[in-house]
Design a protein around this motif. Structure first.
Motif, PDB file in Angstrom:
ATOM      1  N   LEU A 167       6.235  10.328  -3.373  1.00 29.24           N
ATOM      2  CA  LEU A 167       5.055   9.253  -3.849  1.00 29.24           C
ATOM      3  C   LEU A 167       4.624   9.292  -5.293  1.00 29.24           C
ATOM      4  CD1 LEU A 167       2.907   9.030  -0.434  1.00 29.24           C
ATOM      5  CD2 LEU A 167       4.732   7.454  -1.282  1.00 29.24           C
ATOM      6  N   GLN A 168       4.299  10.448  -5.489  1.00 21.87           N
ATOM      7  CA  GLN A 168       3.753  11.148  -6.996  1.00 21.87           C
ATOM      8  C   GLN A 168       4.912  10.417  -8.100  1.00 21.87           C
ATOM      9  OE1 GLN A 168       3.082  15.210  -6.916  1.00 21.87           O
ATOM     10  NE2 GLN A 168       0.916  14.889  -6.376  1.00 21.87           N
ATOM     11  N   ARG A 169       6.198  10.703  -7.753  1.00 22.25           N
ATOM     12  CA  ARG A 169       7.331  10.151  -8.524  1.00 22.25           C
ATOM     13  C   ARG A 169       7.276   8.495  -8.853  1.00 22.25           C
ATOM     14  NH1 ARG A 169      11.225  13.561  -5.872  1.00 22.25           N
ATOM     15  NH2 ARG A 169      11.848  12.075  -4.862  1.00 22.25           N
ATOM     16  N   VAL A 170       6.743   7.801  -7.729  1.00 23.40           N
ATOM     17  CA  VAL A 170       6.643   6.427  -8.211  1.00 23.40           C
ATOM     18  C   VAL A 170       5.084   6.052  -8.286  1.00 23.40           C
ATOM     19  CG1 VAL A 170       8.722   5.893  -6.881  1.00 23.40           C
ATOM     20  CG2 VAL A 170       6.604   5.787  -5.674  1.00 23.40           C
ATOM     21  N   HIS A 171       4.319   7.087  -8.812  1.00 18.24           N
ATOM     22  CA  HIS A 171       2.964   6.830  -8.827  1.00 18.24           C
ATOM     23  C   HIS A 171       2.121   6.024  -7.730  1.00 18.24           C
ATOM     24  CE1 HIS A 171       4.019   8.077 -12.960  1.00 18.24           C
ATOM     25  NE2 HIS A 171       5.030   7.120 -12.954  1.00 18.24           N
ATOM     26  N   ALA A 172       2.342   6.442  -6.799  1.00 22.86           N
ATOM     27  CA  ALA A 172       1.589   5.949  -5.441  1.00 22.86           C
ATOM     28  C   ALA A 172       0.699   6.613  -4.950  1.00 22.86           C
ATOM     29  CB  ALA A 172       2.709   5.683  -4.405  1.00 22.86           C
ATOM     30  N   VAL A 228       0.862   1.933   1.150  1.00 27.97           N
ATOM     31  CA  VAL A 228       0.899   2.166  -0.382  1.00 27.97           C
ATOM     32  C   VAL A 228       2.021   1.571  -1.091  1.00 27.97           C
ATOM     33  CG1 VAL A 228      -0.892   4.197  -0.124  1.00 27.97           C
ATOM     34  CG2 VAL A 228       1.634   4.298  -0.278  1.00 27.97           C
ATOM     35  N   ASP A 229       2.548   0.401  -0.476  1.00 23.70           N
ATOM     36  CA  ASP A 229       3.478  -0.389  -1.137  1.00 23.70           C
ATOM     37  C   ASP A 229       4.919   0.563  -1.593  1.00 23.70           C
ATOM     38  OD1 ASP A 229       1.871  -2.568  -1.068  1.00 23.70           O
ATOM     39  OD2 ASP A 229       0.932  -1.876  -2.702  1.00 23.70           O
ATOM     40  N   VAL A 230       5.308   1.445  -0.715  1.00 20.62           N
ATOM     41  CA  VAL A 230       6.259   2.193  -0.956  1.00 20.62           C
ATOM     42  C   VAL A 230       7.439   2.248   0.413  1.00 20.62           C
ATOM     43  CG1 VAL A 230       7.245   4.732  -1.144  1.00 20.62           C
ATOM     44  CG2 VAL A 230       5.190   3.974  -2.483  1.00 20.62           C
ATOM     45  N   ALA A 231       8.494   2.329   0.036  1.00 20.61           N
ATOM     46  CA  ALA A 231       9.493   2.437   1.146  1.00 20.61           C
ATOM     47  C   ALA A 231      10.478   3.808   0.941  1.00 20.61           C
ATOM     48  CB  ALA A 231      10.543   1.364   1.225  1.00 20.61           C
ATOM     49  N   PHE A 232      10.608   4.357   1.902  1.00 22.73           N
ATOM     50  CA  PHE A 232      11.482   5.600   1.985  1.00 22.73           C
ATOM     51  C   PHE A 232      12.717   5.345   2.535  1.00 22.73           C
ATOM     52  CE2 PHE A 232       7.278   7.787   2.611  1.00 22.73           C
ATOM     53  CZ  PHE A 232       6.975   8.528   1.426  1.00 22.73           C
ATOM     54  N   SER A 233      13.683   5.959   1.934  1.00 22.62           N
ATOM     55  CA  SER A 233      15.292   5.878   2.224  1.00 22.62           C
ATOM     56  C   SER A 233      15.744   6.959   2.754  1.00 22.62           C
ATOM     57  CB  SER A 233      16.244   5.503   1.012  1.00 22.62           C
ATOM     58  OG  SER A 233      15.783   4.291   0.533  1.00 22.62           O
ATOM     59  N   ARG A 234      15.542   6.887   4.289  1.00 22.62           N
ATOM     60  CA  ARG A 234      15.837   8.124   4.937  1.00 22.62           C
ATOM     61  C   ARG A 234      17.145   8.932   5.135  1.00 22.62           C
ATOM     62  NH1 ARG A 234      14.373   5.512  11.087  1.00 22.62           N
ATOM     63  NH2 ARG A 234      15.538   7.165  11.916  1.00 22.62           N
ATOM     64  N   GLY A 235      18.064   7.839   4.573  1.00 20.17           N
ATOM     65  CA  GLY A 235      19.406   8.459   4.628  1.00 20.17           C
ATOM     66  C   GLY A 235      19.615   9.311   3.389  1.00 20.17           C
ATOM     67  N   LEU A 236      18.665   9.514   2.321  1.00 25.31           N
ATOM     68  CA  LEU A 236      18.816  10.421   1.321  1.00 25.31           C
ATOM     69  C   LEU A 236      17.964  11.518   1.147  1.00 25.31           C
ATOM     70  CD1 LEU A 236      18.419   7.295  -1.465  1.00 25.31           C
ATOM     71  CD2 LEU A 236      20.560   8.333  -0.687  1.00 25.31           C
ATOM     72  N   ALA A 244      12.334   7.482  -2.575  1.00 21.59           N
ATOM     73  CA  ALA A 244      10.967   6.835  -2.548  1.00 21.59           C
ATOM     74  C   ALA A 244      11.074   5.549  -3.752  1.00 21.59           C
ATOM     75  CB  ALA A 244       9.848   7.568  -2.648  1.00 21.59           C
ATOM     76  N   SER A 245      10.897   4.356  -3.193  1.00 23.03           N
ATOM     77  CA  SER A 245      11.035   3.406  -4.186  1.00 23.03           C
ATOM     78  C   SER A 245       9.738   2.360  -3.877  1.00 23.03           C
ATOM     79  CB  SER A 245      12.265   2.630  -3.978  1.00 23.03           C
ATOM     80  OG  SER A 245      12.433   1.862  -2.672  1.00 23.03           O
ATOM     81  N   ARG A 246       9.327   1.695  -4.985  1.00 21.46           N
ATOM     82  CA  ARG A 246       8.360   0.764  -4.891  1.00 21.46           C
ATOM     83  C   ARG A 246       8.669  -0.542  -4.018  1.00 21.46           C
ATOM     84  NH1 ARG A 246       2.505   1.350  -5.360  1.00 21.46           N
ATOM     85  NH2 ARG A 246       2.080   2.817  -6.895  1.00 21.46           N
ATOM     86  N   LEU A 247       8.110  -0.854  -3.431  1.00 17.88           N
ATOM     87  CA  LEU A 247       8.110  -2.390  -2.621  1.00 17.88           C
ATOM     88  C   LEU A 247       7.735  -3.419  -3.532  1.00 17.88           C
ATOM     89  CD1 LEU A 247       6.530  -1.615   1.012  1.00 17.88           C
ATOM     90  CD2 LEU A 247       9.101  -1.962   0.427  1.00 17.88           C
TER      91      LEU A 247
END
Length: 250
Positions: A167-172, A228-236, A244-247
């Motif tokens: 989450l910190q990497r995408v500033h969430a 917090v407007d983030v999605a996780f790609s569970r396959g990674l 983690a990426s911003r929605l």
């Protein structure tokens, strides 16, 4: 000259080393005996469940009841030792699953593997789990030393740190992570109690229960991330920058 006389006349450093060696051997012996008694208690609880007595445990261990009291103080002390042993088994299980391959395996594989190991352990000792729950020694205590769930929470917090980093990497906002941990722990313990009390009798086998715990865990994780407007790609894996990426805003 007697052995006692020879030892007592030796330099003080030698006498101290002799005493330390004796103390170490005695401590090792006590630890070994205590472990054997705890193992006997686990076997007996699996056999008798909630009706287990100190007499039953002493008979299984092949010792006198006063010896149990000498090592554990009372039944509550022995129960605490049983809880500590089960917690240690869970931590050891986590070390070869979710804590071992954090940087390489897909996070989904880590979660499913950890849940599978947890369910296998509960399935191996259902009467002990039920007994500890009845004696309030399975749930999370908040003190760090009161229940089996304290070890579960310790494992979860190690993993939670990786989610926090993502989450910190995408500033969430990362404050949602502790709430997610508490939610997963609460639902997991409640589901576990239902499963050992009646779920298995209703046909919910290990595989189905593992799948349920895994998917519900991800439901909580994804729900927390979405707030917090983030999605996780569970396959990674955690280490992948795309985990983690911003929605996108609507």
């Amino acid at each position: 000259m007697s052995v006692v006389r020879r030892v007592s006349s030796a330099p003080s450093q030698v006498q101290r080393r002799v005493r330390d060696a004796r103390s170490t051997r005695w401590d090792e012996h006590r630890v070994a005996v205590r472990a054997q008694l705890v193992d006997a208690a686990i076997r007996t609880i699996e056999r008798y469940g909630a009706s287990v007595s100190m007499d039953d445990i002493a008979a299984e261990a092949g010792v006198s009841k006063p010896k149990l009291y000498r090592y554990f103080g009372d039944k509550a002390g022995l129960n605490g030792a049983v809880a500590a042993k089960l917690g240690a088994l869970m931590w050891e299980s986590a070390q070869v699953t979710i804590l071992a391959e954090q940087d390489h395996a897909p996070v989904d594989d880590l979660v499913r593997s950890a849940v599978q190991s947890y369910v296998a352990l509960v399935g191996q000792y259902p009467a002990v789990v039920r007994y500890l729950m009845a004696n309030h020694l399975f749930q999370y205590s908040g003190s760090g030393n009161g229940g089996v769930a304290d070890q579960l929470r310790s494992v979860m917090e190690v993993v939670a740190d990786r989610f926090t980093e993502s989450l910190q990497r995408v500033h969430a906002n990362t404050s949602v992570i502790p709430l997610a941990v508490a939610s997963i722990l609460g639902f997991g313990l409640s589901a576990t109690q239902w499963w050992i009390d009646s779920g298995r009798e209703q046909g919910v086998d290990d595989k189905f229960f593992t799948a349920h715990l895994s998917e519900t865990t991800w439901g909580i994780i994804n729900g927390a991330a979405a707030t917090v407007d983030v999605a996780f790609s569970r396959g990674l894996p955690f280490s992948d920058p795309g985990f983690a990426s911003r929605l996108e805003a609507d």
